[in-house]
Design a protein around this motif. Sequence first.
Motif, short mmCIF file in Angstrom:
data_model
loop_
_atom_site.label_atom_id
_atom_site.label_comp_id
_atom_site.label_asym_id
_atom_site.label_seq_id
_atom_site.Cartn_x
_atom_site.Cartn_y
_atom_site.Cartn_z
N TYR A 108 -29.82 -32.48 -24.51
CA TYR A 108 -30.16 -33.63 -23.67
C TYR A 108 -30.65 -34.78 -24.54
N HIS A 119 -34.01 -37.26 -10.99
CA HIS A 119 -34.11 -35.83 -11.32
C HIS A 119 -35.40 -35.46 -12.04
N ARG A 135 -39.69 -29.72 -8.66
CA ARG A 135 -38.50 -29.74 -9.53
C ARG A 135 -38.54 -30.95 -10.46
N SER A 156 -40.05 -27.98 -13.03
CA SER A 156 -38.95 -27.07 -13.38
C SER A 156 -37.77 -27.77 -14.06
N ASN A 157 -37.41 -28.98 -13.62
CA ASN A 157 -36.32 -29.68 -14.31
C ASN A 157 -36.71 -30.03 -15.76
N ALA A 186 -36.47 -26.92 -17.83
CA ALA A 186 -35.08 -26.54 -18.16
C ALA A 186 -34.58 -27.38 -19.34
N VAL A 187 -34.91 -28.66 -19.35
CA VAL A 187 -34.50 -29.53 -20.46
C VAL A 187 -35.13 -29.06 -21.77
N LYS A 227 -29.38 -25.53 -18.22
CA LYS A 227 -28.76 -26.41 -17.23
C LYS A 227 -29.77 -26.81 -16.16
N VAL A 228 -29.70 -28.07 -15.75
CA VAL A 228 -30.52 -28.54 -14.64
C VAL A 228 -29.61 -28.59 -13.41
N ASP A 229 -30.01 -27.87 -12.36
CA ASP A 229 -29.22 -27.91 -11.12
C ASP A 229 -29.60 -29.16 -10.34
#
Length: 242
Positions: free
Chosen positions: A81, A166, A200, A204-205, A208-209, A214-216
């Motif tokens: 990212y 996001h 998120r 949580s996002n 994930a990064v 992967k970010v859903d």
Amino acid sequence: MCRLAVAEGIAEVVCTPHWVYGLYDNTRDRILHCCGTLQRKLVDSAIPLKVHPGCEIRLEPDILPQITSGRLLTLNDTGRYALIELPGEFLHNYVENCFRNLMDQGITPVLSHPERNPGMIRCPERLAGWVGMGVLCQITAASLRGKFGPLIQRFTVTLIQHQLAHFMATDAHAPHVRSPRLSEAVLDLVAMVGPEAAERMVVSNPRAVLAGEKVDVPEPTPFSAHPSCETTSWWRFLTSRR
Ligand SMILES: [Fe+2]
């Protein structure tokens, strides 16, 4: 700033100094070194904050080789990212090519504060198209709080409502001006989208990064036709025929 962040309930921070061609040459090596020094000072000072390395990269046509060669830093140095700052008001068509090239190399662009870009405010469909391509967007907490004025505040709300935001971050620059405030904006976000969606965007996002995972993301809600975008499309059509 670190003490303020802890008081705001922040446990982990991604430090993202600017890289701007010819102005701020914050390279990967330099940021990794400084981030390590800061983490050691935090431990020595018993400040319970974990810092991760990152960089806010001003978009230039040739940034891809600078990232893939390791000269510029991706978020937490995972190579997955890149935090990208859009250039000024006029966004040339090279922007789409840059995003495509980055994603072809497995690097997802995360746009820092698109809600403050006049070109995005005028033509949010273009931003929605990028998100459709896989680009992610980060909004600034202070934008949602109205610190950059009512127009930007309204547009920030629009981005959230259209599922185009996001991440929410502080974009902190200093202890007193543009400080690391997040908690009040999180309460606003919870009131708007509920606790799970808010979680998120701030926990949580980002996690994930940091892990390079992967970010859903939810499907963006489409915009109705926008007259200023029509103008842009015609202008693009005319210039592409030259
Ligand atoms: Fe920025």
